[in-house]
Design an enzyme around this catalytic site. Sequence first.
Site, PDB file in Angstrom:
ATOM      1  N   ASP A  96     129.453  92.053 -69.071  1.00  0.00           N
ATOM      2  CA  ASP A  96     128.593  91.817 -70.236  1.00  0.00           C
ATOM      3  C   ASP A  96     127.175  92.344 -70.080  1.00  0.00           C
ATOM      4  OD1 ASP A  96     127.577  90.108 -68.336  1.00  0.00           O
ATOM      5  OD2 ASP A  96     128.512  88.312 -69.186  1.00  0.00           O
ATOM      6  N   GLU A 118     137.069  91.791 -66.725  1.00  0.00           N
ATOM      7  CA  GLU A 118     136.447  90.480 -66.965  1.00  0.00           C
ATOM      8  C   GLU A 118     136.252  90.275 -68.477  1.00  0.00           C
ATOM      9  OE1 GLU A 118     133.557  88.761 -63.890  1.00  0.00           O
ATOM     10  OE2 GLU A 118     132.363  88.618 -65.705  1.00  0.00           O
ATOM     11  N   GLU A 132     123.990  88.728 -73.067  1.00  0.00           N
ATOM     12  CA  GLU A 132     125.341  88.970 -72.537  1.00  0.00           C
ATOM     13  C   GLU A 132     126.460  88.545 -73.494  1.00  0.00           C
ATOM     14  OE1 GLU A 132     122.858  87.610 -70.793  1.00  0.00           O
ATOM     15  OE2 GLU A 132     122.543  88.985 -69.116  1.00  0.00           O
ATOM     16  N   HIS A 205     117.898  84.170 -62.367  1.00  0.00           N
ATOM     17  CA  HIS A 205     117.422  85.439 -62.929  1.00  0.00           C
ATOM     18  C   HIS A 205     117.581  85.582 -64.430  1.00  0.00           C
ATOM     19  CE1 HIS A 205     121.278  87.320 -63.962  1.00  0.00           C
ATOM     20  NE2 HIS A 205     121.772  86.705 -62.918  1.00  0.00           N
ATOM     21  N   ARG A 207     117.682  86.236 -68.267  1.00  0.00           N
ATOM     22  CA  ARG A 207     116.618  86.632 -69.201  1.00  0.00           C
ATOM     23  C   ARG A 207     116.137  85.470 -70.056  1.00  0.00           C
ATOM     24  NH1 ARG A 207     117.209  92.082 -69.088  1.00  0.00           N
ATOM     25  NH2 ARG A 207     115.522  93.257 -70.044  1.00  0.00           N
ATOM     26  N   HIS A 238     115.862  87.531 -56.830  1.00  0.00           N
ATOM     27  CA  HIS A 238     116.120  88.708 -57.673  1.00  0.00           C
ATOM     28  C   HIS A 238     114.861  89.586 -57.676  1.00  0.00           C
ATOM     29  CE1 HIS A 238     117.024  91.007 -61.320  1.00  0.00           C
ATOM     30  NE2 HIS A 238     118.260  90.540 -61.273  1.00  0.00           N
TER      31      HIS A 238
HETATM   32  C1  UD1 Z   1     120.919  92.294 -65.506  1.00  0.00           C
HETATM   33  C2  UD1 Z   1     121.922  92.031 -66.635  1.00  0.00           C
HETATM   34  C3  UD1 Z   1     122.517  90.627 -66.486  1.00  0.00           C
HETATM   35  C4  UD1 Z   1     123.044  90.397 -65.077  1.00  0.00           C
HETATM   36  C5  UD1 Z   1     121.973  90.736 -64.059  1.00  0.00           C
HETATM   37  C6  UD1 Z   1     122.520  90.603 -62.662  1.00  0.00           C
HETATM   38  C7  UD1 Z   1     121.519  93.011 -68.848  1.00  0.00           C
HETATM   39  C8  UD1 Z   1     120.772  92.925 -70.118  1.00  0.00           C
HETATM   40  N1  UD1 Z   1     121.247  92.087 -67.924  1.00  0.00           N
HETATM   41  O1  UD1 Z   1     119.843  91.398 -65.734  1.00  0.00           O
HETATM   42  O2  UD1 Z   1     123.565  90.469 -67.425  1.00  0.00           O
HETATM   43  O3  UD1 Z   1     123.405  89.038 -64.961  1.00  0.00           O
HETATM   44  O4  UD1 Z   1     121.536  92.079 -64.255  1.00  0.00           O
HETATM   45  O5  UD1 Z   1     121.506  90.535 -61.693  1.00  0.00           O
HETATM   46  O6  UD1 Z   1     122.317  93.898 -68.680  1.00  0.00           O
HETATM   47  N2  UD1 Z   1     114.772  95.181 -60.553  1.00  0.00           N
HETATM   48  C9  UD1 Z   1     114.374  95.933 -59.462  1.00  0.00           C
HETATM   49  N3  UD1 Z   1     115.338  96.405 -58.614  1.00  0.00           N
HETATM   50  C10 UD1 Z   1     116.660  96.158 -58.776  1.00  0.00           C
HETATM   51  C11 UD1 Z   1     117.058  95.379 -59.882  1.00  0.00           C
HETATM   52  C12 UD1 Z   1     116.113  94.914 -60.776  1.00  0.00           C
HETATM   53  O7  UD1 Z   1     113.197  96.170 -59.263  1.00  0.00           O
HETATM   54  O8  UD1 Z   1     117.469  96.607 -57.978  1.00  0.00           O
HETATM   55  C13 UD1 Z   1     113.742  94.657 -61.491  1.00  0.00           C
HETATM   56  C14 UD1 Z   1     113.154  95.762 -62.391  1.00  0.00           C
HETATM   57  O9  UD1 Z   1     111.792  95.496 -62.612  1.00  0.00           O
HETATM   58  C15 UD1 Z   1     113.941  95.535 -63.707  1.00  0.00           C
HETATM   59  C16 UD1 Z   1     114.074  94.021 -63.699  1.00  0.00           C
HETATM   60  O10 UD1 Z   1     114.322  93.681 -62.355  1.00  0.00           O
HETATM   61  O11 UD1 Z   1     113.230  96.054 -64.806  1.00  0.00           O
HETATM   62  C17 UD1 Z   1     115.150  93.446 -64.602  1.00  0.00           C
HETATM   63  O12 UD1 Z   1     116.388  94.130 -64.446  1.00  0.00           O
HETATM   64  P1  UD1 Z   1     117.433  94.158 -65.693  1.00  0.00           P
HETATM   65  O13 UD1 Z   1     118.649  94.892 -65.289  1.00  0.00           O
HETATM   66  O14 UD1 Z   1     116.753  94.598 -66.930  1.00  0.00           O
HETATM   67  O15 UD1 Z   1     117.724  92.621 -65.946  1.00  0.00           O
HETATM   68  P2  UD1 Z   1     118.449  91.543 -65.021  1.00  0.00           P
HETATM   69  O16 UD1 Z   1     117.769  90.242 -65.247  1.00  0.00           O
HETATM   70  O17 UD1 Z   1     118.571  92.067 -63.648  1.00  0.00           O
HETATM   71  N1  UDP Z   2     124.533  88.205 -54.537  1.00  0.00           N
HETATM   72  C1  UDP Z   2     124.228  89.036 -53.456  1.00  0.00           C
HETATM   73  N2  UDP Z   2     122.991  88.930 -52.873  1.00  0.00           N
HETATM   74  C2  UDP Z   2     122.050  88.057 -53.308  1.00  0.00           C
HETATM   75  C3  UDP Z   2     122.358  87.216 -54.409  1.00  0.00           C
HETATM   76  C4  UDP Z   2     123.608  87.334 -55.016  1.00  0.00           C
HETATM   77  O1  UDP Z   2     125.049  89.823 -53.030  1.00  0.00           O
HETATM   78  O2  UDP Z   2     120.958  88.036 -52.725  1.00  0.00           O
HETATM   79  C5  UDP Z   2     125.857  88.329 -55.186  1.00  0.00           C
HETATM   80  C6  UDP Z   2     126.660  87.060 -55.385  1.00  0.00           C
HETATM   81  O3  UDP Z   2     127.507  86.802 -54.279  1.00  0.00           O
HETATM   82  C7  UDP Z   2     127.467  87.378 -56.643  1.00  0.00           C
HETATM   83  C8  UDP Z   2     126.570  88.331 -57.418  1.00  0.00           C
HETATM   84  O4  UDP Z   2     125.612  88.819 -56.492  1.00  0.00           O
HETATM   85  O5  UDP Z   2     128.644  88.093 -56.312  1.00  0.00           O
HETATM   86  C9  UDP Z   2     125.882  87.638 -58.555  1.00  0.00           C
HETATM   87  O6  UDP Z   2     124.942  88.502 -59.080  1.00  0.00           O
HETATM   88  P1  UDP Z   2     123.800  88.026 -60.059  1.00  0.00           P
HETATM   89  O7  UDP Z   2     123.528  86.570 -59.862  1.00  0.00           O
HETATM   90  O8  UDP Z   2     122.680  88.985 -59.894  1.00  0.00           O
HETATM   91  O9  UDP Z   2     124.412  88.321 -61.501  1.00  0.00           O
HETATM   92  P2  UDP Z   2     125.392  87.521 -62.479  1.00  0.00           P
HETATM   93  O10 UDP Z   2     126.626  87.179 -61.737  1.00  0.00           O
HETATM   94  O11 UDP Z   2     124.637  86.343 -62.974  1.00  0.00           O
HETATM   95  O12 UDP Z   2     125.631  88.489 -63.585  1.00  0.00           O
END
Ligand code: UD1
Ligand code: UDP
Length: 373
Positions: A96, A118, A132, A205, A207, A238
């Site tokens: 999602d 999924e 999502e 994490h 949004r 995160h």
């Molecule tokens: C995204 C997904 C969410 C998922 C989550 C898993 C969308 C809208 N959201 O949310 O469904 O649960 O990933 O973690 O698709 N950033 C870094 N380095 C990284 C990753 C993120 O710096 O490796 C920072 C950046 O500033 C980025 C911000 O995190 O802009 C947010 O990342 P984003 O993918 O927009 O949203 P998530 O909250 O990570």
């Molecule tokens: N995870 C990881 N390292 C971390 C935190 C989480 O590998 O420091 C893994 C966790 O085991 C799970 C996945 O990341 O498999 C969950 O990711 P996240 O919480 O970012 O996203 P969501 O599942 O909410 O979309």
Amino acid sequence: MKKVMLVFGTRPEAIKICPLVNELKKRSGIQVVICVTAQHRQMLDQVLETFSVVPDYDFNIMRNQQTLFDITQAILSDIKVVLEKEKPDVVLVHGDTSTAFVAALACFYLQIPVGHIEAGLRTYDILSPYPEEFNRQAVGIISQFNFAPTQTAADYLIKEGKKPATVYIVGNTVIDAMQHTVKKDYAHPELDWVGDDKLIFITAHRRENLGQPMRHMFKAIRRVLDEHPECKAVYPIHMNPAVRYAADEELGKCKQIHIIEPIGVFDCHNFEARSFLCLTDSGGIQEECPSYGVPVLVMRDTTERPEGVDAGTLRLVGTEEEIIYRNFKELLEQPEEYAKMSHACNPYGDGHACERIADILEGKEYSPWVAKE
Ligand code: UD1
Ligand code: UDP
């Protein structure tokens, strides 16, 4: 030869798709093309490295504090060229995220079949989780192969009008990823720090939780830790700067919590398995902890994972400070309440989801995953 393209971009998608990539590569009838959007950069690369998966295409779209507009626009323009060049027979997306939604939308525009891994998770509250719930429903409208992890997810899809012959119950691929991660002799300096104290594992994490809800979560956790010196919390944070800022302000001075950089997925599973309790708003962690019998307080108003709630391992506690505080405290102070939640169960799969998906894509017979009573 069938050309299967997999498109993904964030950490959880990578954790759940990489085992499938490795399964598909074993199949002689399938040619695999891997395309990452890199909606996440560092957190994606960490997983690609763990599973030794090397992308054929990398859009490298991540921007600091990116908006949904940034992500959508960047992927939509980059993916068109790749889809037109590769002409895959089917494109697989997961879950999602915005990556999944936009990739599926692009396939729809080009009339390329989509397989949704999924599929069928629902809260039916379009704002929770945001965005999502919209993303997965939208992918669901587009997809031709619907790989549901559970019977509940399959039932939702069929009620929504999906043809039953396109809905396959395969289990969740995260359970496949978990088969070899937890080791008896696993060691980590953070676990040495926890020693014989109770390990509380934290992630956050979402949004819709950024801002006040997340501060409420952190304040509740801080209050309970202050009252319970026998607890030590580890929080692999995160990379979102908004999360880091709030965590630093609310928890930075607490000596019982270590806020650390994101850990590898093998480390994460080993930490989870050794935890007394997990507090999270993550989706994936709600699927992993039940296998270890580790209770989870889900700091969200809704969950699309009712199986873990029904099994008693997950408890939905919302984002209000007082409610999180009371539930966390109760599990520390009332052993009978803790015992009710801390039993291992596995409502999400048997570790063979990837094989089933590969069989279906190859047109072979498949036997659905059935959860044990
Ligand atoms: C995204 C997904 C969410 C998922 C989550 C898993 C969308 C809208 N959201 O949310 O469904 O649960 O990933 O973690 O698709 N950033 C870094 N380095 C990284 C990753 C993120 O710096 O490796 C920072 C950046 O500033 C980025 C911000 O995190 O802009 C947010 O990342 P984003 O993918 O927009 O949203 P998530 O909250 O990570
Ligand atoms: N995870 C990881 N390292 C971390 C935190 C989480 O590998 O420091 C893994 C966790 O085991 C799970 C996945 O990341 O498999 C969950 O990711 P996240 O919480 O970012 O996203 P969501 O599942 O909410 O979309």
